[in-house]
Write a protein that holds these residues in place. Structure first.
Motif, PDB file in Angstrom:
ATOM      1  N   CYS A 142       0.860  -1.174   0.000  1.00 34.59           N
ATOM      2  CA  CYS A 142       0.000   0.000   0.000  1.00 34.59           C
ATOM      3  C   CYS A 142       0.898   1.226   0.000  1.00 34.59           C
ATOM      4  O   CYS A 142       1.742   1.380   0.893  1.00 34.59           O
ATOM      5  CB  CYS A 142      -0.899   0.013   1.223  1.00 34.59           C
ATOM      6  SG  CYS A 142      -1.974   1.465   1.324  1.00 34.59           S
ATOM      7  N   HIS A 143       0.712   2.070  -0.967  1.00 31.15           N
ATOM      8  CA  HIS A 143       1.521   3.273  -1.104  1.00 31.15           C
ATOM      9  C   HIS A 143       0.615   4.492  -1.087  1.00 31.15           C
ATOM     10  O   HIS A 143      -0.368   4.552  -1.823  1.00 31.15           O
ATOM     11  CB  HIS A 143       2.321   3.232  -2.416  1.00 31.15           C
ATOM     12  CG  HIS A 143       3.146   4.444  -2.659  1.00 31.15           C
ATOM     13  ND1 HIS A 143       4.342   4.681  -2.012  1.00 31.15           N
ATOM     14  CD2 HIS A 143       2.940   5.513  -3.468  1.00 31.15           C
ATOM     15  CE1 HIS A 143       4.842   5.831  -2.413  1.00 31.15           C
ATOM     16  NE2 HIS A 143       4.015   6.355  -3.298  1.00 31.15           N
ATOM     17  N   TYR A 145      -1.943   7.424   9.828  1.00 33.72           N
ATOM     18  CA  TYR A 145      -2.544   6.126  10.102  1.00 33.72           C
ATOM     19  C   TYR A 145      -2.785   5.346   8.809  1.00 33.72           C
ATOM     20  O   TYR A 145      -3.351   5.876   7.850  1.00 33.72           O
ATOM     21  CB  TYR A 145      -3.878   6.289  10.830  1.00 33.72           C
ATOM     22  CG  TYR A 145      -3.757   6.899  12.201  1.00 33.72           C
ATOM     23  CD1 TYR A 145      -3.820   8.279  12.380  1.00 33.72           C
ATOM     24  CD2 TYR A 145      -3.568   6.094  13.322  1.00 33.72           C
ATOM     25  CE1 TYR A 145      -3.699   8.833  13.635  1.00 33.72           C
ATOM     26  CE2 TYR A 145      -3.450   6.655  14.581  1.00 33.72           C
ATOM     27  CZ  TYR A 145      -3.514   8.019  14.731  1.00 33.72           C
ATOM     28  OH  TYR A 145      -3.389   8.568  15.981  1.00 33.72           O
ATOM     29  N   MET A 146      -2.381   4.092   8.823  1.00 31.18           N
ATOM     30  CA  MET A 146      -2.636   3.199   7.691  1.00 31.18           C
ATOM     31  C   MET A 146      -3.161   1.886   8.222  1.00 31.18           C
ATOM     32  O   MET A 146      -2.762   1.430   9.292  1.00 31.18           O
ATOM     33  CB  MET A 146      -1.363   2.978   6.864  1.00 31.18           C
ATOM     34  CG  MET A 146      -0.800   4.258   6.264  1.00 31.18           C
ATOM     35  SD  MET A 146       0.620   3.998   5.200  1.00 31.18           S
ATOM     36  CE  MET A 146      -0.172   3.333   3.712  1.00 31.18           C
ATOM     37  N   TYR A 147      -4.055   1.268   7.439  1.00 25.16           N
ATOM     38  CA  TYR A 147      -4.763   0.072   7.884  1.00 25.16           C
ATOM     39  C   TYR A 147      -4.800  -0.964   6.757  1.00 25.16           C
ATOM     40  O   TYR A 147      -4.881  -0.611   5.593  1.00 25.16           O
ATOM     41  CB  TYR A 147      -6.217   0.403   8.248  1.00 25.16           C
ATOM     42  CG  TYR A 147      -6.397   1.480   9.288  1.00 25.16           C
ATOM     43  CD1 TYR A 147      -6.248   2.822   8.973  1.00 25.16           C
ATOM     44  CD2 TYR A 147      -6.732   1.155  10.601  1.00 25.16           C
ATOM     45  CE1 TYR A 147      -6.419   3.811   9.918  1.00 25.16           C
ATOM     46  CE2 TYR A 147      -6.911   2.142  11.562  1.00 25.16           C
ATOM     47  CZ  TYR A 147      -6.750   3.466  11.206  1.00 25.16           C
ATOM     48  OH  TYR A 147      -6.922   4.444  12.162  1.00 25.16           O
ATOM     49  N   CYS A 183      -6.462  -1.497   1.683  1.00 25.83           N
ATOM     50  CA  CYS A 183      -5.660  -0.588   2.480  1.00 25.83           C
ATOM     51  C   CYS A 183      -6.471   0.681   2.700  1.00 25.83           C
ATOM     52  O   CYS A 183      -7.259   1.089   1.829  1.00 25.83           O
ATOM     53  CB  CYS A 183      -4.365  -0.263   1.734  1.00 25.83           C
ATOM     54  SG  CYS A 183      -3.333   0.969   2.540  1.00 25.83           S
ATOM     55  N   ALA A 184      -6.287   1.313   3.846  1.00 25.59           N
ATOM     56  CA  ALA A 184      -6.989   2.562   4.117  1.00 25.59           C
ATOM     57  C   ALA A 184      -6.079   3.480   4.916  1.00 25.59           C
ATOM     58  O   ALA A 184      -5.164   3.024   5.610  1.00 25.59           O
ATOM     59  CB  ALA A 184      -8.279   2.301   4.891  1.00 25.59           C
ATOM     60  N   ILE A 185      -6.329   4.776   4.782  1.00 30.40           N
ATOM     61  CA  ILE A 185      -5.522   5.769   5.494  1.00 30.40           C
ATOM     62  C   ILE A 185      -6.424   6.823   6.104  1.00 30.40           C
ATOM     63  O   ILE A 185      -7.560   7.030   5.666  1.00 30.40           O
ATOM     64  CB  ILE A 185      -4.496   6.443   4.556  1.00 30.40           C
ATOM     65  CG1 ILE A 185      -5.193   7.244   3.471  1.00 30.40           C
ATOM     66  CG2 ILE A 185      -3.555   5.410   3.956  1.00 30.40           C
ATOM     67  CD1 ILE A 185      -4.223   8.036   2.575  1.00 30.40           C
ATOM     68  N   THR A 186      -5.904   7.473   7.151  1.00 33.32           N
ATOM     69  CA  THR A 186      -6.571   8.659   7.680  1.00 33.32           C
ATOM     70  C   THR A 186      -5.540   9.741   7.924  1.00 33.32           C
ATOM     71  O   THR A 186      -4.391   9.462   8.221  1.00 33.32           O
ATOM     72  CB  THR A 186      -7.319   8.402   9.005  1.00 33.32           C
ATOM     73  OG1 THR A 186      -6.383   7.966   9.986  1.00 33.32           O
ATOM     74  CG2 THR A 186      -8.410   7.387   8.838  1.00 33.32           C
TER      75      THR A 186
END
Lengths: 112, 115
Positions: free
Chosen positions: B23-24, B31-33, B91-94
């Motif tokens: 995940c890029h 935060y990355m998930y 993948c997810a980010i905040t």
């Protein structure tokens, strides 16, 4: 154990109908409740709810949270075929983990 | 749209082989998930990261490891893939500044099939 329960799991309606999707939760350190829409690929954000009784609205979609009874509803009025999707409810926890707990989703199919 | 790229987008592998999903992000989010999505289960958290080299387990972490050596990259590794790990991985980010919104930005997903 933290959990988020959505109902119904699937729903088939006709264009123009109004639908109500339900989400109940039992989580520690509740911070906010989120609704996402997932069509073919990635979920996309709809609403965040933090306070009880305050309706969030976007076009034909609206949502409200009841922190006393630990649930939320998502209403869609005058449904269109483009509303067909999986609707995900998630609860955001604060402190330490900072993570979202998702329900299994409600699959909505809107037929013409 | 948040700049999140997952690779590979599709992969077919055999049981017992190692697999790494990448995940890029170009958003500099803290935060990355990693989530997996399976029919009847919804999205389940595998691992997440709250900074470089800072990671923690989610609810379905067994059989998975992660690494985050740079802000922009979060790797998910299956050391020895099993058929039960056939899934779609998101993948997810905040953003760190608005982490209290709880809003996640998702990648397009990686479909993994383990034969």
């Amino acid at each position: 154990e933290d959990k988020v329960v959505q109902s119904p799991l699937s729903l088939v309606v006709h264009e123009g109908d109004t639908v109500t999707l339900n989400c109940s939760y039992e989580v520690t350190n509740f911070r906010s409740l989120l609704w996402y829409k997932q069509e073919k690929k990635a979920p996309t954000f709809l609403f965040m709810l933090t306070s009880s009784g305050i309706e969030k609205k976007s076009g034909r979609l609206s949502s409200i949270l009841d922190k006393k009874e630990l649930f939320s509803i998502l209403n869609i009025t005058a449904t269109q075929t483009g509303d067909s999707a999986i609707y995900l409810c998630a609860v955001f926890q604060q402190g330490g983990s900072e993570k979202l707990v998702f329900g299994k989703g409600t699959k909505l199919t809107v037929n013409p | 749209d948040a700049g999140i790229t997952q690779s590979p987008r599709h992969k077919v592998t055999e049981t017992g082989t190692p697999v790494t999903l990448r995940c890029h992000q170009t958003e500099n989010h803290r935060y990355m998930y990693w989530y997996r999505q399976d029919p009847g289960h919804g999205l389940r958290l595998i691992h997440y990261s709250y900074g470089v080299k800072d990671t923690d387990k989610g609810e379905v972490s067994d059989g998975y490891s992660v690494s985050r050596s740079k802000t922009e990259d979060f790797l998910l590794t299956l050391e020895s893939a099993t058929s039960s790990q056939t899934s779609v991985y998101f993948c997810a980010i905040t953003e760190s500044q608005v982490v209290d919104t709880g809003e996640l930005f998702f990648g397009e997903g990686s479909r993994l099939t383990v034969l």
